[in-house]
Design an enzyme around this catalytic site. Structure first.
Site, PDB file in Angstrom:
ATOM      1  N   LYS A   3      54.629  26.922 -10.150  1.00 48.13           N
ATOM      2  CA  LYS A   3      54.001  28.243 -10.218  1.00 48.13           C
ATOM      3  C   LYS A   3      54.997  29.207 -10.846  1.00 48.13           C
ATOM      4  O   LYS A   3      56.208  29.115 -10.587  1.00 48.13           O
ATOM      5  CB  LYS A   3      53.630  28.679  -8.805  1.00 48.13           C
ATOM      6  CG  LYS A   3      52.877  29.991  -8.701  1.00 48.13           C
ATOM      7  CD  LYS A   3      52.554  30.277  -7.232  1.00 48.13           C
ATOM      8  CE  LYS A   3      51.714  31.531  -7.061  1.00 48.13           C
ATOM      9  NZ  LYS A   3      51.394  31.782  -5.627  1.00 48.13           N
ATOM     10  N   SER A  13      46.579  32.543  -5.260  1.00 45.42           N
ATOM     11  CA  SER A  13      47.229  32.901  -6.502  1.00 45.42           C
ATOM     12  C   SER A  13      47.857  31.718  -7.234  1.00 45.42           C
ATOM     13  O   SER A  13      48.300  31.858  -8.362  1.00 45.42           O
ATOM     14  CB  SER A  13      48.315  33.946  -6.231  1.00 45.42           C
ATOM     15  OG  SER A  13      49.325  33.421  -5.381  1.00 45.42           O
ATOM     16  N   GLY A  28      46.786  32.525   1.605  1.00 47.41           N
ATOM     17  CA  GLY A  28      45.903  31.416   1.248  1.00 47.41           C
ATOM     18  C   GLY A  28      46.167  30.875  -0.140  1.00 47.41           C
ATOM     19  O   GLY A  28      45.383  30.091  -0.682  1.00 47.41           O
ATOM     20  N   SER A  29      47.297  31.240  -0.737  1.00 49.66           N
ATOM     21  CA  SER A  29      47.506  31.023  -2.166  1.00 49.66           C
ATOM     22  C   SER A  29      47.742  29.588  -2.613  1.00 49.66           C
ATOM     23  O   SER A  29      47.635  29.303  -3.806  1.00 49.66           O
ATOM     24  CB  SER A  29      48.671  31.891  -2.660  1.00 49.66           C
ATOM     25  OG  SER A  29      48.306  33.245  -2.642  1.00 49.66           O
TER      26      SER A  29
END
Length: 547
Positions: free
Chosen positions: A137, A221, A244-245
């Site tokens: 990420k 995200s 909750g990404s």
């Protein structure tokens, strides 16, 4: 032209997109006709993306993380051939679904060559991840590579650093640990502007969509990670989760994820939104095409003893004895051992927003399977999730969005539309109010723990884990997010959670329930959207533990 910004943000973003595409080798670039075909395609996964890949590449990228590591370790495959296969697939995935913010394929192939040479000379791998391509990420710094984190103002550097002596010199601890374990890093994936969004859209490259259905969101995200994996451009990636990404994208895109407890794995020298808010910290987590991949990542990183370099990490090694003890309570088929069945709580609904019919059906499938296997199942009715969600959300906005706007000012870019209702600049929360929120959060954690302990009941057996929805729906139309309560509560509690597959939504089976009466306006908006989200998307559930 605005004298503050001699180069308009739109031009900077366009140049970044051009530079990224230019890093894709010419032989891997799709034709205009291919791109047009992809733009009209609903499902980009499986047969569609495979038309652009050779059979030997498909064979590699359809193999999950653990078998790939074993293949390289035994000499069946080389690190170079595996790396090239994933680089090419990631290149195609980006062209058809806009999921990468950074590409460094040349450095990855060079790294793979070095790993193959080490293996040839020494007859052993560098570490437990030897030769495995791992995606990141775009919060994690790799030397020589941008970290934009979805901000136009960060283009050409990392973390908004303008000092030319520091540009591209920062390396996240997780990056160092992955390399020490033998991993190959090759790309960084897209995120929403600010990170605080259950979707993936930024002003740098635009929107990333769901590869299974291009009309829907990939989640966020860590949405670029999940989208890349759904297209088999990666089997294992590193993300983060503060609401909750890593769980929402896994649920939307049909893969696995693991959110450990915060401070279990190092966040040192990683970029973040409002990093000074550490009362409820973001947790580093993993996304994978297999559950074994998540286990491999956690076990490998803990083997480096990250607490020696990052004092925020709790000095607890991988607890193989706990893992083995849990497995010993069931046979190879998952059936309970008579003397020690698992005891699982099941939360059917959070009391604020009712799950859609596909989620209800998925929960029922799991409940039936657990009982059929001989394990214990108890209904879970904890302290109201709405209380936890309200407290947690207040911490996310505690600085009045000051950090976000400071980074927007670097380029003059605006807030994206989905954030304008929540991230307009405000006064920060006063200190005494912040402290009161902290007390409220601690009180909720204690109440939840007390409830968990009380569920030992007459049998005296502690509940091992909780089964619950990731969200009250399957993948949504972008912008149609109404409720994060199912994931946010776990962040406030600082519990660990895994996302696992259950079934797929089926419009022919999961009809709209006309008997349900919403209990509030958010519930009504979510329920009225049910028929739009019912067709053919993966239903996944969250398994939550408090350690």
């Amino acid at each position: 032209m605005n004298p503050e910004y001699p180069i308009p943000w739109e031009a900077r973003a366009a140049k970044k997109r051009e530079d990224t595409l230019a890093k894709i080798p010419a032989g891997w670039r799709l034709s205009p006709a291919d791109l047009e075909l992809a733009a009209k395609q609903r499902d980009l996964t499986g047969p569609f993306i495979e038309r652009f890949l050779e059979p030997e590449v498909i064979d590699i990228v359809k193999t999950d993380s653990v078998p790939l590591v074993n293949d390289i370790r035994t000499g069946k495959r080389s690190a170079v051939e595996v790396t090239k296969a994933f680089c090419k697939t990631a290149a195609v995935a980006h062209q058809i679904n806009n999921c990468l913010l950074e590409i460094f394929f040349d450095a990855a192939i060079k790294r793979a060559e070095e790993l193959d040479e080490y293996f040839r000379v020494n007859g052993k791998p560098v570490g437990p991840l030897h030769g495995l391509p791992i995606s990141l990420k775009d919060q994690f710094h790799v030397k020589g590579v941008d970290t934009t984190m979805g901000y136009v103002g960060w283009i050409g550097g990392n973390m908004g650093i303008t000092d030319p002596t520091q540009t591209h010199q920062v390396e996240s601890q997780i990056t160092k640990e992955l390399l020490s374990c033998g991993a190959v890093l090759y790309c960084k994936t897209s995120v929403p502007q600010t990170l605080i969004l259950g979707d993936t859209y930024n002003n740098v490259i635009g929107r990333t969509l769901n590869p299974h259905n291009h009309n829907l969101s990939c989640g966020g995200s860590s949405g670029g990670e999940a989208a890349l994996m759904a297209l088999r451009g990666s089997t294992l990636g590193v993300g983060t989760d503060i609401g909750g990404s890593v769980r929402i994208p896994a649920a939307f895109c049909g893969i696995f994820s693991l959110k450990p407890t915060p401070e279990r794995v190092s966040y040192r020298d990683a970029a973040n939104t409002n990093p000074g808010q550490n009362t409820y910290r973001s947790a580093l987590g993993f996304i994978s095409t297999s559950l074994d991949g998540c286990e491999l990542a956690l076990k490998s990183l803990l083997s480096t003893r990250p607490w020696l370099q990052d004092p925020a990490v709790v000095p607890i090694p991988y607890r193989q004895d706990v893992f083995d003890d849990v497995l010993s309570r069931a046979d190879a088929g998952g059936r309970a051992k008579a003397d020690r069945p698992l005891k699982l709580g099941i939360l059917w609904r959070d009391g604020s927003v009712e799950p859609h019919p596909p989620i209800r059906r998925g929960m029922a499938i799991v409940a039936e399977a657990v009982k059929k296997a001989g394990h214990k199942l108890v209904d879970w009715n904890p302290p109201p999730h709405a209380t936890a969600q309200k407290i947690h959300y207040s911490f996310l906005l505690a600085d009045g969005a000051r950090d976000v706007h400071d980074h927007l000012l670097l380029s003059g870019e605006p807030l994206i539309a989905d954030l304008q209702a929540h991230f307009n600049l405000k006064d920060p929360i006063p200190l005494l109010e912040y402290q009161d929120l902290t007390i409220q959060g601690l009180a909720y954690e204690q109440a939840y723990s007390d409830y968990w302990n009380s569920m030992s009941g007459d049998d005296g057996q502690e509940v091992d884990a909780i089964i619950m929805p990731v969200a009250p729906h399957a993948a949504v139309i972008p912008g149609r997010w109404y409720h994060l309560g199912y994931t946010e509560v776990i962040n406030l509690l600082n519990y660990s959670a895994a996302v696992i597959p259950v079934t797929k939504a089926d419009r022919g089976v999961d009809g709209v329930d006309g008997t349900y009466r919403p209990v509030n306006e958010v519930d009504r908006a979510n329920w009225e959207s049910c028929e739009f989200f019912a067709g053919g998307f993966v239903v996944r559930l969250e398994l939550t533990m408090r350690f």
